[in-house]
Write a protein that holds these residues in place. Structure first.
Motif, PDB file in Angstrom:
ATOM      1  N   LEU A 289       1.074  -1.285   0.314  1.00 26.68           N
ATOM      2  CA  LEU A 289      -0.014  -0.193  -0.484  1.00 26.68           C
ATOM      3  C   LEU A 289       0.995   1.414   0.255  1.00 26.68           C
ATOM      4  O   LEU A 289       1.534   1.561   0.977  1.00 26.68           O
ATOM      5  N   ALA A 290       1.059   1.740  -1.013  1.00 22.74           N
ATOM      6  CA  ALA A 290       2.066   2.987  -1.144  1.00 22.74           C
ATOM      7  C   ALA A 290       0.461   4.285  -1.230  1.00 22.74           C
ATOM      8  O   ALA A 290      -0.140   4.896  -1.587  1.00 22.74           O
ATOM      9  N   LEU A 291       1.651   5.355   0.294  1.00 25.06           N
ATOM     10  CA  LEU A 291       0.511   6.838   0.334  1.00 25.06           C
ATOM     11  C   LEU A 291       1.564   7.592   0.160  1.00 25.06           C
ATOM     12  O   LEU A 291       2.716   7.534   0.294  1.00 25.06           O
ATOM     13  N   ASP A 292       1.071   8.229  -0.961  1.00 28.01           N
ATOM     14  CA  ASP A 292       1.619   9.323  -1.181  1.00 28.01           C
ATOM     15  C   ASP A 292       1.051  10.880  -0.972  1.00 28.01           C
ATOM     16  O   ASP A 292      -0.542  10.755  -1.245  1.00 28.01           O
ATOM     17  N   GLN A 293       1.582  11.674  -0.342  1.00 29.25           N
ATOM     18  CA  GLN A 293       0.916  12.777   0.389  1.00 29.25           C
ATOM     19  C   GLN A 293       1.469  14.015  -0.505  1.00 29.25           C
ATOM     20  O   GLN A 293       2.740  14.491   0.073  1.00 29.25           O
ATOM     21  N   GLY A 294       1.065  14.148  -1.922  1.00 26.95           N
ATOM     22  CA  GLY A 294       1.639  15.270  -2.300  1.00 26.95           C
ATOM     23  C   GLY A 294       1.082  16.818  -2.522  1.00 26.95           C
ATOM     24  O   GLY A 294       0.637  17.071  -1.447  1.00 26.95           O
ATOM     25  N   THR A 295       1.679  17.267  -3.511  1.00 26.52           N
ATOM     26  CA  THR A 295       1.252  18.635  -3.128  1.00 26.52           C
ATOM     27  C   THR A 295       0.171  19.348  -3.110  1.00 26.52           C
ATOM     28  O   THR A 295      -0.797  20.170  -2.626  1.00 26.52           O
ATOM     29  N   THR A 296      -0.684  19.135  -3.961  1.00 30.80           N
ATOM     30  CA  THR A 296      -2.303  19.522  -4.302  1.00 30.80           C
ATOM     31  C   THR A 296      -3.324  17.999  -3.555  1.00 30.80           C
ATOM     32  O   THR A 296      -4.923  18.310  -3.886  1.00 30.80           O
ATOM     33  N   SER A 297      -2.899  16.941  -3.596  1.00 32.26           N
ATOM     34  CA  SER A 297      -3.772  15.573  -3.881  1.00 32.26           C
ATOM     35  C   SER A 297      -3.135  14.922  -2.922  1.00 32.26           C
ATOM     36  O   SER A 297      -1.738  13.941  -3.033  1.00 32.26           O
ATOM     37  N   SER A 298      -4.020  13.994  -1.920  1.00 30.98           N
ATOM     38  CA  SER A 298      -3.881  12.382  -1.289  1.00 30.98           C
ATOM     39  C   SER A 298      -4.112  11.317  -2.183  1.00 30.98           C
ATOM     40  O   SER A 298      -4.938  11.253  -2.720  1.00 30.98           O
ATOM     41  N   ARG A 299      -3.211  10.319  -2.201  1.00 30.94           N
ATOM     42  CA  ARG A 299      -3.321   9.325  -2.976  1.00 30.94           C
ATOM     43  C   ARG A 299      -2.832   7.928  -2.775  1.00 30.94           C
ATOM     44  O   ARG A 299      -2.283   7.794  -1.712  1.00 30.94           O
ATOM     45  N   ALA A 300      -3.696   7.381  -3.002  1.00 26.77           N
ATOM     46  CA  ALA A 300      -3.282   4.891  -1.854  1.00 26.77           C
ATOM     47  C   ALA A 300      -3.038   4.182  -3.637  1.00 26.77           C
ATOM     48  O   ALA A 300      -3.996   4.874  -4.402  1.00 26.77           O
ATOM     49  N   ILE A 301      -2.358   3.796  -3.443  1.00 25.06           N
ATOM     50  CA  ILE A 301      -2.691   2.491  -4.678  1.00 25.06           C
ATOM     51  C   ILE A 301      -1.300   1.499  -3.919  1.00 25.06           C
ATOM     52  O   ILE A 301      -0.407   1.470  -3.190  1.00 25.06           O
ATOM     53  N   LEU A 302      -2.171   0.345  -4.051  1.00 25.97           N
ATOM     54  CA  LEU A 302      -1.741  -1.077  -3.914  1.00 25.97           C
ATOM     55  C   LEU A 302      -1.442  -1.370  -5.403  1.00 25.97           C
ATOM     56  O   LEU A 302      -1.804  -1.631  -6.437  1.00 25.97           O
ATOM     57  N   PHE A 303       0.039  -1.847  -4.571  1.00 22.73           N
ATOM     58  CA  PHE A 303       0.927  -2.251  -5.971  1.00 22.73           C
ATOM     59  C   PHE A 303       1.246  -4.367  -5.719  1.00 22.73           C
ATOM     60  O   PHE A 303       1.614  -4.032  -4.614  1.00 22.73           O
ATOM     61  N   GLY A 304       0.802  -4.385  -6.646  1.00 20.52           N
ATOM     62  CA  GLY A 304       1.215  -5.793  -6.768  1.00 20.52           C
ATOM     63  C   GLY A 304       2.279  -6.557  -6.786  1.00 20.52           C
ATOM     64  O   GLY A 304       3.368  -5.271  -7.602  1.00 20.52           O
ATOM     65  N   ARG A 305       3.182  -8.132  -6.642  1.00 14.01           N
ATOM     66  CA  ARG A 305       4.327  -7.884  -6.388  1.00 14.01           C
ATOM     67  C   ARG A 305       5.325  -7.667  -8.068  1.00 14.01           C
ATOM     68  O   ARG A 305       6.507  -7.360  -8.656  1.00 14.01           O
ATOM     69  N   ASP A 306       4.136  -8.374  -9.468  1.00 10.07           N
ATOM     70  CA  ASP A 306       5.071  -7.914 -10.074  1.00 10.07           C
ATOM     71  C   ASP A 306       4.527  -6.960 -10.821  1.00 10.07           C
ATOM     72  O   ASP A 306       4.382  -6.209 -11.775  1.00 10.07           O
ATOM     73  N   GLY A 307       4.225  -5.277 -10.379  1.00  6.88           N
ATOM     74  CA  GLY A 307       3.929  -3.819 -10.714  1.00  6.88           C
ATOM     75  C   GLY A 307       2.349  -3.632 -11.153  1.00  6.88           C
ATOM     76  O   GLY A 307       1.929  -2.698 -11.245  1.00  6.88           O
ATOM     77  N   SER A 308       1.478  -5.089 -10.802  1.00  9.58           N
ATOM     78  CA  SER A 308       0.224  -4.267 -11.241  1.00  9.58           C
ATOM     79  C   SER A 308      -0.519  -3.822 -10.067  1.00  9.58           C
ATOM     80  O   SER A 308       0.089  -3.728  -9.262  1.00  9.58           O
ATOM     81  N   VAL A 309      -1.971  -2.824 -10.558  1.00  8.45           N
ATOM     82  CA  VAL A 309      -2.537  -2.082 -10.243  1.00  8.45           C
ATOM     83  C   VAL A 309      -3.490  -3.070  -9.246  1.00  8.45           C
ATOM     84  O   VAL A 309      -4.588  -3.303  -9.506  1.00  8.45           O
ATOM     85  N   GLY A 310      -3.569  -2.879  -7.884  1.00  3.81           N
ATOM     86  CA  GLY A 310      -4.655  -3.712  -7.467  1.00  3.81           C
ATOM     87  C   GLY A 310      -6.383  -3.020  -6.558  1.00  3.81           C
ATOM     88  O   GLY A 310      -7.232  -2.881  -6.689  1.00  3.81           O
ATOM     89  N   GLY A 311      -6.051  -1.493  -6.660  1.00  2.00           N
ATOM     90  CA  GLY A 311      -6.785  -0.214  -6.427  1.00  2.00           C
ATOM     91  C   GLY A 311      -5.778   1.095  -6.160  1.00  2.00           C
ATOM     92  O   GLY A 311      -4.658   0.814  -5.722  1.00  2.00           O
ATOM     93  N   HIS A 312      -7.385   1.849  -6.360  1.00  2.00           N
ATOM     94  CA  HIS A 312      -6.092   3.713  -6.101  1.00  2.00           C
ATOM     95  C   HIS A 312      -7.555   4.006  -5.915  1.00  2.00           C
ATOM     96  O   HIS A 312      -8.734   4.009  -5.545  1.00  2.00           O
ATOM     97  N   ALA A 313      -6.617   5.522  -4.751  1.00  2.00           N
ATOM     98  CA  ALA A 313      -7.449   6.235  -4.378  1.00  2.00           C
ATOM     99  C   ALA A 313      -7.096   7.833  -4.277  1.00  2.00           C
ATOM    100  O   ALA A 313      -6.307   7.820  -4.301  1.00  2.00           O
ATOM    101  N   GLN A 314      -8.065   8.935  -5.084  1.00  4.58           N
ATOM    102  CA  GLN A 314      -7.306   9.755  -5.048  1.00  4.58           C
ATOM    103  C   GLN A 314      -8.631  10.879  -4.406  1.00  4.58           C
ATOM    104  O   GLN A 314      -9.401  10.642  -4.721  1.00  4.58           O
ATOM    105  N   GLN A 315      -7.438  12.301  -3.244  1.00  3.75           N
ATOM    106  CA  GLN A 315      -8.349  12.764  -3.123  1.00  3.75           C
ATOM    107  C   GLN A 315      -7.184  14.404  -2.937  1.00  3.75           C
ATOM    108  O   GLN A 315      -6.523  14.306  -2.185  1.00  3.75           O
ATOM    109  N   PRO A 316      -8.181  15.241  -3.675  1.00  2.00           N
ATOM    110  CA  PRO A 316      -6.896  16.653  -3.476  1.00  2.00           C
ATOM    111  C   PRO A 316      -7.623  17.047  -2.113  1.00  2.00           C
ATOM    112  O   PRO A 316      -8.764  16.623  -1.463  1.00  2.00           O
ATOM    113  N   PHE A 317      -6.885  18.165  -1.625  1.00  2.00           N
ATOM    114  CA  PHE A 317      -7.125  19.036  -0.348  1.00  2.00           C
ATOM    115  C   PHE A 317      -7.020  20.631  -0.789  1.00  2.00           C
ATOM    116  O   PHE A 317      -6.564  20.805  -2.052  1.00  2.00           O
TER     117      PHE A 317
END
Length: 104
Positions: A6-34
């Motif tokens: 579970l990668a949590l990225d707190q960026g300059t304009t939004s927060s993101r969460a991305i689930l990465f599989g061992r093979d690099g596949s994306v299992g899920g994601h969400a993003q919310q601006p603030f």
């Protein structure tokens, strides 16, 4: 069962969460601006509590919508450069808004 990071990225304009599989596949994601606050020309601030709540929200959303909560093996966190928040040692509460790296 495949495990995910579970990668949590707190960026300059939004927060993101991305689930990465061992093979690099994306299992899920969400993003919310603030919100961005501009108390005077050249200044940029963020509400620390809004940052925290948006990260919690996107993590929960990505896990809920993907159904992969039990498959998370690790959590990685990244943030937005030199943005600074001061916390009150006694209360754990922020003393002021975050001073964003974009300030001039």
């Amino acid at each position: 069962m495949q495990r995910y990071i579970l990668a949590l990225d707190q960026g300059t304009t939004s927060s993101r969460a991305i689930l990465f599989g061992r093979d690099g596949s994306v299992g899920g994601h969400a993003q919310q601006p603030f919100r961005q606050y501009y108390p005077q020309p050249g200044w940029v601030e963020h509400d620390p509590n809004e940052i925290w709540e948006s990260e919690r929200a996107v993590a929960a959303q990505a896990l809920r919508e993907s159904g992969l909560g039990r498959a998370v093996a690790a959590i990685g966190i990244t943030n937005q450069r030199e943005t600074t928040i001061l916390w009150d040692r006694a209360t754990g509460e922020p003393i002021h808004n975050a001073i964003v790296w974009q300030c001039r």
